[in-house]
Design an enzyme around this catalytic site. Sequence first.
Site, PDB file in Angstrom:
ATOM      1  N   GLU A 138       0.828  -1.231   0.000  1.00 30.05           N
ATOM      2  CA  GLU A 138       0.000   0.000   0.000  1.00 30.05           C
ATOM      3  C   GLU A 138       0.849   1.262   0.000  1.00 30.05           C
ATOM      4  OE1 GLU A 138      -3.043  -0.191   3.064  1.00 30.05           O
ATOM      5  OE2 GLU A 138      -4.104  -1.752   1.958  1.00 30.05           O
ATOM      6  N   GLU A 158      -5.209  -8.276  -0.597  1.00 35.91           N
ATOM      7  CA  GLU A 158      -5.962  -8.012   0.644  1.00 35.91           C
ATOM      8  C   GLU A 158      -7.395  -7.722   0.244  1.00 35.91           C
ATOM      9  OE1 GLU A 158      -4.541  -5.157   3.546  1.00 35.91           O
ATOM     10  OE2 GLU A 158      -2.460  -5.726   3.145  1.00 35.91           O
TER      11      GLU A 158
END
Length: 525
Positions: free
Chosen positions: A198, A327
């Site tokens: 991320e 995710e």
Amino acid sequence: MAISRRSLLAASASAPLIMTSGPARAASASIQIHSRRHRGAIDRKIFGNFIEHLGRCITGGLFDEGSPLSDKRGFRTDVMTAVKEMNVPFLRWPGGNFASNYNWMDGIGPRDKRPARLEMAWGTVEDNRFGTHEFMDYIEKVGAEPYICLNLGTGTWVEAQQWIEYVNGTQNTAVVQMRKKNGRDKPWKVKYWGLGNEMDGYWQMGHRSASDYGAFALEAAKLAKLTDPEVQLIAAGASNFRPGSDWIAWNRTVLDYLKDYADYISLHLYVGNAANDYADFVASPIEMDQKIETLAGLIDAAMSNRVERLTGAPNRDGKKIYIALDEWNVWYRARGSSQRGRRILEEHYNLEDALVVAGFLNSLVNHADVVKMANLAQLVNVIAPIFTNDKGLFLQTIYYPLQLFSRNVKGNSLELLMDGPSYKTKRFDKVPYLDASASINGGDLVINVVNRHQDQAVDAVISLEDKSFAGAVSVAEVNGPDIKAENDFGKTLVATRNSSVNASGASLTYNFPPHSYTQLKARLA
Ligand code: AHR
């Protein structure tokens, strides 16, 4: 040529609801199946999972030294059994946000000598007692394939490169000798490595702009492939979908930098039902469809513009980049929850969450041509299907669809022709009540159907265009008394119930109960 699932749905007529007396029943639907209308080969890695040094996922969850339920290494044996029964084929570690402040060297060597470090992602102290060797032992015990996420936040190129060398190296170097000294002679040969987590998020330690990340990750990727040409790399795609963050621009830039080196680009998706709007919430898999299809388009654009460095020829080696949904889950109740000053993110799941998870799994299967890995976040306690206390565990509602997909969905994904009733929500104009996917593996057909209707069953005529049903069809249904039903220690309201029906000829009419996920397994003739 593959027909877009969305265009098929858009083309199908929206039938009005038919109210009947007796058990409520919506208008019927149809699902047409041709055994050779393949969408793509299903990669088993799409049923992967994820463990992070966060709350009670690892320490106090699957790893609990001193617990009477743990083995000599500290692994909880009851958790291991639940993991194996869920059939987890692929496991990502060590984070998540944690990865961006993790130095792998802190987690090797004798456990009692490992340093405690400030853990800034989740505001705690990391004791480092679970490190690379423990992760690889766990992987071997549960029979999964490993995926390690490198620290491209606070970490350096050398740290990343040497971690790969430590894990996979075969030459007589100081780093490889260190692995041997720590008790592991043979390299583990870990194939999948993430180029950070991320990195588009402002919350990420070491967050950079897209071009800074692209340039940094490119050099890390070069070093990775020079260390071990067999490694497959996952670029950090966009995860920040907040208004104002341009996730398309992030992915375009990152793909431009990494198109020669990355094998996958990640996509993260968490959804929630804070507004308590069931109809809209269970339509969330449409958001996954849309994000996957947009990212697939961005990958196509980047690759069509790719030239070989030496010859200048356009993408002559046919290199492909796939999507890693590394995710995904329902996550909203426990966004900020903490216990004794420590973030724990312990979400308690209900039936509607299980239906969303089943719908997400349908979306992954329906995009099997472009999505080749995915990891539910996370495995134990932290937004997880397995929930423990010091005496035992219970299986959350979302465990059951994960288990059914991972055990039975194999082979090729099939493009379905579907028609049936639909409805409108706050976010989506047209949401079919039935959401489905199917796979074919030799003569075994598996059909997964979510009936999103809250109180009406939907009849579906399932017709085979080129085959016949050959007898018993096994039925596994995940359902519960109502959409808010939850499981707990000693209480299982939502679980899989098995039965069977008989089918011969080319069609089967099945009545899908309200708020249910059903998996039909048939042998074809
Ligand atoms: O899975 C929980 C967290 O969600 C992960 O650490 C991070 O990558 C994401 O924001």
